[in-house]
Design an enzyme around this catalytic site. Structure first.
Site, PDB file in Angstrom:
ATOM      1  N   HIS A  72       0.830  -1.210   0.000  1.00 31.76           N
ATOM      2  CA  HIS A  72       0.000   0.000   0.000  1.00 31.76           C
ATOM      3  C   HIS A  72       0.864   1.259   0.000  1.00 31.76           C
ATOM      4  O   HIS A  72       0.702   2.141  -0.856  1.00 31.76           O
ATOM      5  CB  HIS A  72      -0.908  -0.042   1.237  1.00 31.76           C
ATOM      6  CG  HIS A  72      -1.838   1.111   1.372  1.00 31.76           C
ATOM      7  ND1 HIS A  72      -3.179   1.018   1.100  1.00 31.76           N
ATOM      8  CD2 HIS A  72      -1.636   2.394   1.776  1.00 31.76           C
ATOM      9  CE1 HIS A  72      -3.766   2.183   1.320  1.00 31.76           C
ATOM     10  NE2 HIS A  72      -2.845   3.041   1.740  1.00 31.76           N
ATOM     11  N   GLU A  73       1.782   1.339   0.954  1.00 32.73           N
ATOM     12  CA  GLU A  73       2.596   2.549   1.078  1.00 32.73           C
ATOM     13  C   GLU A  73       3.555   2.709  -0.099  1.00 32.73           C
ATOM     14  O   GLU A  73       3.850   3.832  -0.524  1.00 32.73           O
ATOM     15  CB  GLU A  73       3.360   2.545   2.408  1.00 32.73           C
ATOM     16  CG  GLU A  73       2.475   2.517   3.647  1.00 32.73           C
ATOM     17  CD  GLU A  73       1.452   3.643   3.703  1.00 32.73           C
ATOM     18  OE1 GLU A  73       1.677   4.699   3.072  1.00 32.73           O
ATOM     19  OE2 GLU A  73       0.413   3.480   4.367  1.00 32.73           O
ATOM     20  N   HIS A 124       1.875   4.606  -2.824  1.00 35.91           N
ATOM     21  CA  HIS A 124       1.967   6.056  -2.640  1.00 35.91           C
ATOM     22  C   HIS A 124       3.338   6.575  -3.074  1.00 35.91           C
ATOM     23  O   HIS A 124       3.448   7.597  -3.758  1.00 35.91           O
ATOM     24  CB  HIS A 124       1.749   6.423  -1.175  1.00 35.91           C
ATOM     25  CG  HIS A 124       0.356   6.234  -0.679  1.00 35.91           C
ATOM     26  ND1 HIS A 124      -0.749   6.670  -1.367  1.00 35.91           N
ATOM     27  CD2 HIS A 124      -0.111   5.671   0.472  1.00 35.91           C
ATOM     28  CE1 HIS A 124      -1.853   6.383  -0.674  1.00 35.91           C
ATOM     29  NE2 HIS A 124      -1.486   5.778   0.445  1.00 35.91           N
ATOM     30  N   HIS A 138       3.856   6.569  -6.777  1.00 37.24           N
ATOM     31  CA  HIS A 138       3.031   7.642  -7.338  1.00 37.24           C
ATOM     32  C   HIS A 138       3.795   8.965  -7.280  1.00 37.24           C
ATOM     33  O   HIS A 138       3.875   9.711  -8.268  1.00 37.24           O
ATOM     34  CB  HIS A 138       1.728   7.729  -6.535  1.00 37.24           C
ATOM     35  CG  HIS A 138       0.667   8.565  -7.163  1.00 37.24           C
ATOM     36  ND1 HIS A 138      -0.583   8.712  -6.583  1.00 37.24           N
ATOM     37  CD2 HIS A 138       0.630   9.309  -8.290  1.00 37.24           C
ATOM     38  CE1 HIS A 138      -1.331   9.488  -7.335  1.00 37.24           C
ATOM     39  NE2 HIS A 138      -0.612   9.882  -8.377  1.00 37.24           N
TER      40      HIS A 138
END
Length: 599
Positions: free
Chosen positions: A389-390, A393, A396
């Site tokens: 998940h992290e 980020h 991105h």
């Protein structure tokens, strides 16, 4: 007694590389002093920004130069303070950084009202006169769009100066829950004492011994009961600040103000809450399957995090987790995959829990730094998914930073939560396709179902709670701890109808920091819905769909969120992504029910 290590006991290889920002705290201090002196340069442009195109460009370039250094200073201090919230030196640095950020915001608060004194035609004429302004077209459009809700330069400066005050409830809550509050000690089934923390509470709720889970649950929420007045007051003040700010800016509701900041229609929020509410039977089935799997007459609150397998999942050490995550993102392209590997090798991640460390997980950084990921890795499947998940980020940020100028690189949370959840969804597909260990595969499927439950359904429930508590204040009602308990308890009861709510679960609102973030949580739910649709398209269509998704990431904040997501072929203004995601959830429930011989 099983305890939490001090930071000094953790190998530096598993700590993030903050020295890549500043080589020492002394270097940070020097940078802080230097940029502090420069902030006043920005005020010299007040009243002059729109006198001609050259002056406007000069100001925008100076603002970028100074604010990029301010971001470096504040980020370093905040990350240091997150390492150990007990460290008063770093807390002081973080406070100084926060003050500097507020000062810089105040020093530039005049620019938007001055730009809004122009018509769109006048702004376009300035762009024609100075080609260097062309890259700011989206920024100008966003500023002019907000014209009806922007106040005079004097009022905007006051509001900027007050940001430290209006942020106080959140900061006080953070210090209370991370630095001062303890959550009790319980005896495990082997007779050893275990300290409960915010980081390990959920994992302890997955232990097979039901009486132990009950003791953990009751002890944890009993500690929260002791601070309910403090937490209730801090949340009530946060809600009132949101409502007051909306009123100052001419909005009818705090929700409208919060969503308009990113140009997301409130219909998107309503669509999410209504669609999920119409499909609560899927969540109820998940709860009923857990009741069967656990072999209990009545599922209770301390059973909600239990695996459908009825046992704790296998350990997944960090090194194995990172390799699986890297393998999982192969459909996004070799360049994406290799950049992630290089980042992990470059100490993007602060891996393990230490005493005083901020709870949870996040990805941070600036336009000019590498990403920094805070984790509290617990050697389990859930932590592996959090890592994925992290990293979504962080990747991105990397791609947007490469493709966009500074002023267009920062993306909205609405888009960010898609990037993180795409990685989780790819990880699920990869492991279900490649693992030969049926037990591990079942646990991976169960983990995805749990994350789906806690993301789409739980976060939507939080969104409904947030809307209700703001409506109380907007209707001149009173928000007390009892009122919070009642509103939250009613929602929890509707969402988890098959479950007997026990052990103080109506106080769960106290432990959710996102309620201070002003209508933030709904974006987790929209994110997982969009991610499911994007991954389906990538797996079906291959490179072309992957390229569209990377284009979405590279777009950063160069357009409004709904338009950015359309780059990936998904329209979040329609109910279909949410409905599609729930259909996938239903299918996975059927699959695991078959694997475990449940009804």
């Amino acid at each position: 007694m099983s305890g939490v290590p001090e930071r000094s006991e953790i190998d530096a290889a598993y700590q993030w590389d903050l020295e890549s920002i500043y080589e020492s705290d002394e270097a940070w201090e020097a940078a802080y002093e230097a940029v502090s002196e420069r902030v006043e340069e920005l005020r010299a442009y007040e009243g002059r920004v729109t006198e001609d195109a050259a002056t406007l460009l000069e100001f925008l370039e100076l603002r970028e130069e100074i604010l990029r250094e301010v971001a470096q200073v504040t980020t370093y201090a905040r990350l240091r303070s997150s390492e150990d919230t007990r460290n008063q030196e770093y807390q002081a640095m973080s406070a100084k950084g926060s003050s500097l950020s507020s000062e810089a915001s105040s020093a530039t608060s005049f620019v938007e009202p001055e730009l809004q004194s122009l018509s769109r035609e006048e702004v376009e004429a300035m762009i024609d006169a100075e080609p260097g302004l062309e890259t700011y077209e989206h920024y100008f459009d966003d500023v002019l769009r907000m014209k009806p809700h922007t106040r005079s330069a004097e009022v905007e400066e006051v509001l900027a100066d007050l940001s430290e005050v209006t942020d106080a409830p959140s900061e006080i809550y953070s210090m209370l829950t991370n630095a001062d509050l303890t959550y009790g000690v319980v005896e495990d089934p082997e007779g050893e004492e275990v300290e409960i923390t915010q980081a390990n509470f959920t994992k302890l709720q997955t232990k097979p011994d039901r009486e132990f889970r009950k003791r953990v649950h009751e002890t944890f929420y009993e500690e929260w009961a002791g601070v309910r007045n403090t937490v209730g007051t801090s949340l009530e003040k946060a809600v009132r600040s949101h409502v007051t700010n909306a009123e100052i800016r001419g909005y009818e509701t705090a929700r409208e103000a919060a969503l308009d900041g990113t140009n997301v229609p409130t219909d998107v929020y309503d669509n999410l809450v209504d669609t999920v509410d119409d499909n609560l039977d899927a969540l109820h089935r998940h709860a009923e399957l857990k009741e069967q799997a656990l072999g209990v007459d009545q599922l209770e609150s301390h059973d909600l995090y239990m695996s459908l397998t009825g046992e704790e999942g296998p350990d997944v050490e960090y090194e194995q987790a990172r390799e699986w995550v890297i393998e999982a993102v192969a459909p996004l392209g070799e360049a994406y995959q290799e950049r992630m590997r290089e980042g992990l090798d470059s100490r993007w991640v602060d891996v393990f829990e230490n005493r005083g460390k901020r709870s949870g997980a996040f990805s941070s950084g600036t336009y000019d730094t590498q990403p920094f990921i805070l984790m509290n890795y617990q050697d389990d499947i859930a932590s592996m998914f959090t890592l994925a998940h992290e990293l979504g980020h962080s990747m991105h940020s990397e791609l947007a930073g490469d493709a966009q100028p500074w002023h267009d690189a920062s993306y909205e949370i609405f888009v960010a939560e898609i990037a993180s959840t795409v990685n989780e969804t790819l990880l699920t597909h990869h492991l279900l396709e490649t693992l030969e260990d049926d037990e591990l595969r079942t646990h991976v499927l169960d983990e995805y179902l749990e994350r789906f439950r806690s993301t789409l359904f739980r976060q939507t429930m939080f969104a409904a709670f947030e809307q209700e508590i703001h409506e109380v204040v907007e209707d001149d009602g009173a928000l007390t701890p009892d009122a919070f308990d009642e509103i939250y308890g009613d929602l929890k009861g509707r969402y988890y109808a098959p479950v007997e709510l026990t052990g103080g679960i109506e106080r769960e609102w106290e432990r959710i920091p996102h309620f201070y973030y002003n209508f933030y949580v709904y974006q987790y739910s929209t994110g997982i819905a969009a991610a499911a649709a994007i991954v389906d398209r990538i797996l079906d269509e291959g490179d072309e769909a992957a390229a569209d998704y990377r284009a979405m990431l590279e777009a950063g904040g160069s357009d409004y969120p709904l338009e950015v997501v359309r780059e990936a072929g998904i329209d979040m203004a329609q109910p279909e992504p949410v409905e599609s995601a729930i259909r996938i959830y239903r299918d996975y429930l059927d699959e695991i029910a078959g694997l475990l011989d449940l009804e």
